[in-house]
Design an enzyme around this catalytic site. Sequence first.
Site, PDB file in Angstrom:
ATOM      1  N   GLY A  17       0.888  -1.234  -0.207  1.00  0.00           N
ATOM      2  CA  GLY A  17      -0.062   0.149  -0.068  1.00  0.00           C
ATOM      3  C   GLY A  17       0.740   1.525   0.013  1.00  0.00           C
ATOM      4  N   ARG A  94      -4.014 -17.686 -13.406  1.00  0.00           N
ATOM      5  CA  ARG A  94      -5.260 -18.423 -13.699  1.00  0.00           C
ATOM      6  C   ARG A  94      -4.616 -19.567 -14.634  1.00  0.00           C
ATOM      7  NH1 ARG A  94     -10.818 -17.478 -13.801  1.00  0.00           N
ATOM      8  NH2 ARG A  94     -10.652 -15.368 -14.666  1.00  0.00           N
ATOM      9  N   ASP A 127       6.003  -4.400   6.004  1.00  0.00           N
ATOM     10  CA  ASP A 127       6.554  -5.663   6.480  1.00  0.00           C
ATOM     11  C   ASP A 127       6.348  -6.994   5.018  1.00  0.00           C
ATOM     12  OD1 ASP A 127       3.691  -5.954   6.649  1.00  0.00           O
ATOM     13  OD2 ASP A 127       3.842  -7.306   8.189  1.00  0.00           O
ATOM     14  N   THR A 149       4.966   2.434   6.153  1.00  0.00           N
ATOM     15  CA  THR A 149       3.669   2.250   6.188  1.00  0.00           C
ATOM     16  C   THR A 149       3.020   3.311   7.186  1.00  0.00           C
ATOM     17  OG1 THR A 149       2.096   0.759   7.175  1.00  0.00           O
ATOM     18  CG2 THR A 149       4.394   0.412   8.120  1.00  0.00           C
ATOM     19  N   ASP A 151       0.820   2.604   9.012  1.00  0.00           N
ATOM     20  CA  ASP A 151       0.584   1.839  10.240  1.00  0.00           C
ATOM     21  C   ASP A 151       1.459   1.830  11.240  1.00  0.00           C
ATOM     22  OD1 ASP A 151      -1.861   0.986   8.721  1.00  0.00           O
ATOM     23  OD2 ASP A 151      -0.775  -0.945   8.166  1.00  0.00           O
ATOM     24  N   ASP A 153       3.840   0.153  12.172  1.00  0.00           N
ATOM     25  CA  ASP A 153       4.034  -1.349  12.905  1.00  0.00           C
ATOM     26  C   ASP A 153       5.202  -2.312  12.658  1.00  0.00           C
ATOM     27  OD1 ASP A 153       3.432  -1.938  10.202  1.00  0.00           O
ATOM     28  OD2 ASP A 153       1.407  -3.288  10.723  1.00  0.00           O
ATOM     29  N   ARG A 195      -4.485  -1.641  10.549  1.00  0.00           N
ATOM     30  CA  ARG A 195      -4.391  -2.903  10.148  1.00  0.00           C
ATOM     31  C   ARG A 195      -4.322  -3.713  11.581  1.00  0.00           C
ATOM     32  NH1 ARG A 195      -0.058  -6.127   7.080  1.00  0.00           N
ATOM     33  NH2 ARG A 195       1.327  -5.027   8.415  1.00  0.00           N
TER      34      ARG A 195
HETATM   35  O1  F6P Z   1      -1.069  -1.039   5.465  1.00  0.00           O
HETATM   36  C1  F6P Z   1      -1.611   0.060   5.092  1.00  0.00           C
HETATM   37  C2  F6P Z   1      -3.082  -0.094   4.934  1.00  0.00           C
HETATM   38  O2  F6P Z   1      -3.506   1.295   4.690  1.00  0.00           O
HETATM   39  C3  F6P Z   1      -3.816  -0.514   6.365  1.00  0.00           C
HETATM   40  O3  F6P Z   1      -4.016   0.439   7.367  1.00  0.00           O
HETATM   41  C4  F6P Z   1      -5.067  -1.039   5.624  1.00  0.00           C
HETATM   42  O4  F6P Z   1      -5.550  -1.896   6.471  1.00  0.00           O
HETATM   43  C5  F6P Z   1      -4.626  -1.633   4.380  1.00  0.00           C
HETATM   44  O5  F6P Z   1      -3.400  -0.994   4.219  1.00  0.00           O
HETATM   45  C6  F6P Z   1      -5.444  -1.203   3.279  1.00  0.00           C
HETATM   46  O6  F6P Z   1      -5.458  -1.913   2.210  1.00  0.00           O
HETATM   47  P1  F6P Z   1      -5.675  -1.743   0.753  1.00  0.00           P
HETATM   48  O7  F6P Z   1      -5.093  -0.536   0.015  1.00  0.00           O
HETATM   49  O8  F6P Z   1      -5.632  -3.104   0.091  1.00  0.00           O
HETATM   50  O9  F6P Z   1      -7.334  -1.259   0.771  1.00  0.00           O
END
Ligand code: F6P
Length: 366
Positions: A17, A94, A127, A149, A151, A153, A195
């Site tokens: 992300g 696939r 991660d 990130t 997050d 984390d 997350r």
């Molecule tokens: O890890 C970053 C994050 O934004 C999280 O906080 C969230 O759960 C997730 O990615 C959302 O992911 P996506 O971009 O797949 O919607």
Amino acid sequence: MSQKKQVRRIAINTGGGDAPGLNAVIRAATLSALNNGWEVLGIRRGYTGLLEGEVDGEPGIFPLTAQAVRGITHLGGTILGTTTRGNPFGLEVRKPDGTWGTTDRSGEIIERFRELEIDALIAIGGDGSLIIADKLFKRGLPVVGVPKTIDNDLKATDVTFGFQTAVEVATDAIGRLHSTAESHQRVMVVELMGRHTGWIALHSGLAATADVILIPEIPYSIEKIAEKVLQRDAVGRRFSIVVAAEGASPGGGEPSYADESGRYGGLAERIARQIEEATGKETRTLVLGHIQRGGPPIAYDRMLALRFGAAAVRCVDDGNLGTMVALQGDTIRAVPLQDAVHEIKRVPLDSDSVKTAREQGISFGD
Ligand code: F6P
């Protein structure tokens, strides 16, 4: 691990992300590398550009020149593109019978790096992407990781870039809800990202004076949340703001999943209905979503990202490979990639921030 050798060409990619600050890392790493006299290649959309040769009609790999990274420090997103479905060790394919399976194309990546005579990869990711980078390193690819990130984390670094921008966006949003919640004497439930951890919810909830903060590290009970809302009512504070990290769960219960992929979603709505039932108060929800990841990084994240990008190039120059750059105190260090990714960083329950919140009368629903 020090493996100093003459560097001529490096590559950069971004995976997972996005987070505000990715472009600042790309710029700093590129300019530092060019300053060393190296050539820099950008790989589009994780490892896709390397594997497919082309991405959306554009070359999958292209030169990152000084011109290519001009004026991008303040831009959100990533000029390289990214993907959350690009794990080369298990790419979705696939099968001839129409069902989906996975295939391992990691060997092709190592091969392409050799063919292109790329001396090192700077892999910018969270991660998931750093675990991939570590696996590639163990198979012979020279890698330096940069922790990204919203997050926050990742264990080995005090802070990841993108986190403070997400906190800023969330703090502003929660702050704005106070006046409308008060006018209507409502409960507002705000669902935030993060997350498996509650860093964004804790920091923004505290900074914006939430009444209840729910984080995955502390299981909640609806009775305790309702108790807090009704206590406020009893003293004339007829509105409440509940901030919920998306991964929070009730004691003995499951978190709220958006789908079977394990993505979180739906918590605010679930809690809101339960609060309404328990308190009789009108309750509305806000899911802040990807706005926490979009837009320009704040100055703190730009600085951190620029420092990380330049430090990653220093690691390559020193032959300090299989490492991740990390902020520890005010120093940027290189830590072994494998130590950086083996465990996520959760909010410590005895942390100063949790204590501070409790001492202000903020409830964690426990
Ligand atoms: O890890 C970053 C994050 O934004 C999280 O906080 C969230 O759960 C997730 O990615 C959302 O992911 P996506 O971009 O797949 O919607």
